[in-house]
Scaffold this motif. Structure first.
Motif, PDB file in Angstrom:
ATOM      1  N   UNK A 101     -18.283  31.678 -19.323  1.00 18.02           N
ATOM      2  CA  UNK A 101     -19.469  32.190 -20.020  1.00 18.02           C
ATOM      3  C   UNK A 101     -19.180  32.315 -21.518  1.00 18.02           C
ATOM      4  N   UNK A 102     -17.999  32.773 -21.867  1.00 13.12           N
ATOM      5  CA  UNK A 102     -17.620  32.890 -23.282  1.00 13.12           C
ATOM      6  C   UNK A 102     -17.568  31.512 -23.929  1.00 13.12           C
ATOM      7  N   UNK A 103     -17.080  30.525 -23.197  1.00 11.53           N
ATOM      8  CA  UNK A 103     -17.003  29.162 -23.729  1.00 11.53           C
ATOM      9  C   UNK A 103     -18.409  28.622 -24.029  1.00 11.53           C
ATOM     10  N   UNK A 104     -19.368  28.916 -23.147  1.00 12.00           N
ATOM     11  CA  UNK A 104     -20.752  28.505 -23.385  1.00 12.00           C
ATOM     12  C   UNK A 104     -21.321  29.238 -24.602  1.00 12.00           C
ATOM     13  N   UNK A 105     -21.102  30.534 -24.664  1.00 15.65           N
ATOM     14  CA  UNK A 105     -21.586  31.354 -25.778  1.00 15.65           C
ATOM     15  C   UNK A 105     -21.048  30.830 -27.115  1.00 15.65           C
ATOM     16  N   UNK A 106     -19.760  30.582 -27.161  1.00 10.91           N
ATOM     17  CA  UNK A 106     -19.127  30.127 -28.401  1.00 10.91           C
ATOM     18  C   UNK A 106     -19.578  28.717 -28.760  1.00 10.91           C
ATOM     19  N   UNK A 107     -19.731  27.867 -27.758  1.00 11.13           N
ATOM     20  CA  UNK A 107     -20.208  26.510 -28.034  1.00 11.13           C
ATOM     21  C   UNK A 107     -21.583  26.517 -28.681  1.00 11.13           C
ATOM     22  N   UNK A 110     -21.215  27.910 -32.194  1.00  6.37           N
ATOM     23  CA  UNK A 110     -20.496  26.946 -33.029  1.00  6.37           C
ATOM     24  C   UNK A 110     -21.436  25.867 -33.558  1.00  6.37           C
ATOM     25  N   UNK A 111     -22.220  25.260 -32.657  1.00 10.22           N
ATOM     26  CA  UNK A 111     -23.046  24.118 -33.037  1.00 10.22           C
ATOM     27  C   UNK A 111     -24.461  24.499 -33.471  1.00 10.22           C
ATOM     28  N   UNK A 112     -24.811  25.776 -33.316  1.00  9.33           N
ATOM     29  CA  UNK A 112     -26.140  26.217 -33.762  1.00  9.33           C
ATOM     30  C   UNK A 112     -26.079  27.010 -35.057  1.00  9.33           C
ATOM     31  N   UNK A 115     -21.415  25.850 -37.529  1.00 14.10           N
ATOM     32  CA  UNK A 115     -21.451  24.480 -38.031  1.00 14.10           C
ATOM     33  C   UNK A 115     -22.690  23.812 -37.435  1.00 14.10           C
ATOM     34  N   UNK A 116     -23.876  24.154 -37.942  1.00 16.10           N
ATOM     35  CA  UNK A 116     -25.120  23.687 -37.319  1.00 16.10           C
ATOM     36  C   UNK A 116     -25.218  22.165 -37.255  1.00 16.10           C
ATOM     37  N   UNK A 117     -25.478  21.686 -36.039  1.00 19.41           N
ATOM     38  CA  UNK A 117     -25.659  20.258 -35.820  1.00 19.41           C
ATOM     39  C   UNK A 117     -26.396  20.109 -34.494  1.00 19.41           C
ATOM     40  N   UNK A 118     -27.661  19.746 -34.566  1.00 15.68           N
ATOM     41  CA  UNK A 118     -28.491  19.665 -33.367  1.00 15.68           C
ATOM     42  C   UNK A 118     -27.941  18.659 -32.354  1.00 15.68           C
ATOM     43  N   UNK A 119     -27.437  17.523 -32.824  1.00 15.88           N
ATOM     44  CA  UNK A 119     -26.890  16.523 -31.896  1.00 15.88           C
ATOM     45  C   UNK A 119     -25.648  17.050 -31.177  1.00 15.88           C
ATOM     46  N   UNK A 120     -24.761  17.705 -31.918  1.00 18.02           N
ATOM     47  CA  UNK A 120     -23.576  18.292 -31.289  1.00 18.02           C
ATOM     48  C   UNK A 120     -23.967  19.383 -30.300  1.00 18.02           C
ATOM     49  N   UNK A 157     -29.317  33.491 -27.268  1.00 17.59           N
ATOM     50  CA  UNK A 157     -28.713  32.558 -28.217  1.00 17.59           C
ATOM     51  C   UNK A 157     -29.633  31.402 -28.566  1.00 17.59           C
ATOM     52  N   UNK A 158     -30.264  30.840 -27.550  1.00 18.42           N
ATOM     53  CA  UNK A 158     -31.097  29.654 -27.781  1.00 18.42           C
ATOM     54  C   UNK A 158     -32.439  29.998 -28.428  1.00 18.42           C
ATOM     55  N   UNK A 159     -32.944  31.199 -28.155  1.00 18.86           N
ATOM     56  CA  UNK A 159     -34.224  31.589 -28.730  1.00 18.86           C
ATOM     57  C   UNK A 159     -34.094  32.184 -30.118  1.00 18.86           C
ATOM     58  N   UNK A 160     -32.896  32.679 -30.449  1.00 17.98           N
ATOM     59  CA  UNK A 160     -32.643  33.306 -31.751  1.00 17.98           C
ATOM     60  C   UNK A 160     -32.688  32.252 -32.855  1.00 17.98           C
ATOM     61  N   UNK A 161     -33.442  32.550 -33.896  1.00 13.32           N
ATOM     62  CA  UNK A 161     -33.459  31.616 -35.033  1.00 13.32           C
ATOM     63  C   UNK A 161     -32.286  31.953 -35.943  1.00 13.32           C
ATOM     64  N   UNK A 162     -31.698  30.932 -36.536  1.00 11.11           N
ATOM     65  CA  UNK A 162     -30.529  31.161 -37.404  1.00 11.11           C
ATOM     66  C   UNK A 162     -30.938  31.434 -38.813  1.00 11.11           C
TER      67      UNK A 162
END
Length: 162
Positions: A101-107, A110-112, A115-120, A157-162
């Motif tokens: 679960x932590x790995x998913x959270x951090x991933x 990390x990518x949102x 180091x924002x990158x929608x493709x990653x 995480x997914x609904x939160x805007x950065x």
């Protein structure tokens, strides 16, 4: 009594050995400058697990370097013990579920955000869910999905805007 090795965080969020500059540390074998904690805080949403990984990602983003000290030895007297090591679902322990679960959270972070990158982010999520489904199936633990989703706080995480 084992020697700490220089590591980096793989695309999928696993610690992997590196021969170059370290990009990640294990928190029990690390020293951070006080100033860094004036700038950043612990990731409070990670209940247990790879908090050291996200700290390192944030430190690198702020321009800090991670230095490896080969003389450092780590003594872990409670390796693979404790109440989190009891099976919770199938062949998965509470510890295993927290780690994944932590790995998913951090991933996602990390990518949102870091180091924002929608493709990653999209690739990470696709690979994570495919790999995790196979992993859970092999561990007879498909019923662990709700635990992983709750503990990773994926909805927030997914609904939160950065």
């Amino acid at each position: 009594g084992y020697q700490s090795r220089p590591t980096k965080l793989s695309f999928r969020g696993y610690y992997t050995p590196t021969t170059g500059d370290p990009q990640c540390v294990h928190i029990h074998a690390a020293v951070f400058p006080r100033k860094f904690f004036d700038e950043e805080q612990w990731e409070e949403d990670i209940f247990f697990g790879q908090g050291d990984a996200i700290l390192c990602l944030r430190a690198l983003k702020r321009g800090y370097r991670i230095l490896y000290c080969p003389e450092l030895k780590v003594l872990n007297t409670r390796f693979r013990t404790g109440t989190l090591r009891e099976n919770l679902v199938g062949e998965l322990t509470n510890y295993d579920i927290h780690q994944q679960a932590a790995r998913l959270h951090i991933g996602i972070k990390r990518y949102k955000e870091i180091y924002p990158n929608f493709l990653n982010l999209s690739a990470f999520l696709l690979i994570y869910f495919a790999h995790m489904t196979i992993f859970l199936y092999r561990k007879k633990a498909l019923k662990a999905w709700p635990y992983l989703m709750q503990r990773s706080d994926i909805k927030k995480l997914l609904l939160k805007s950065t």
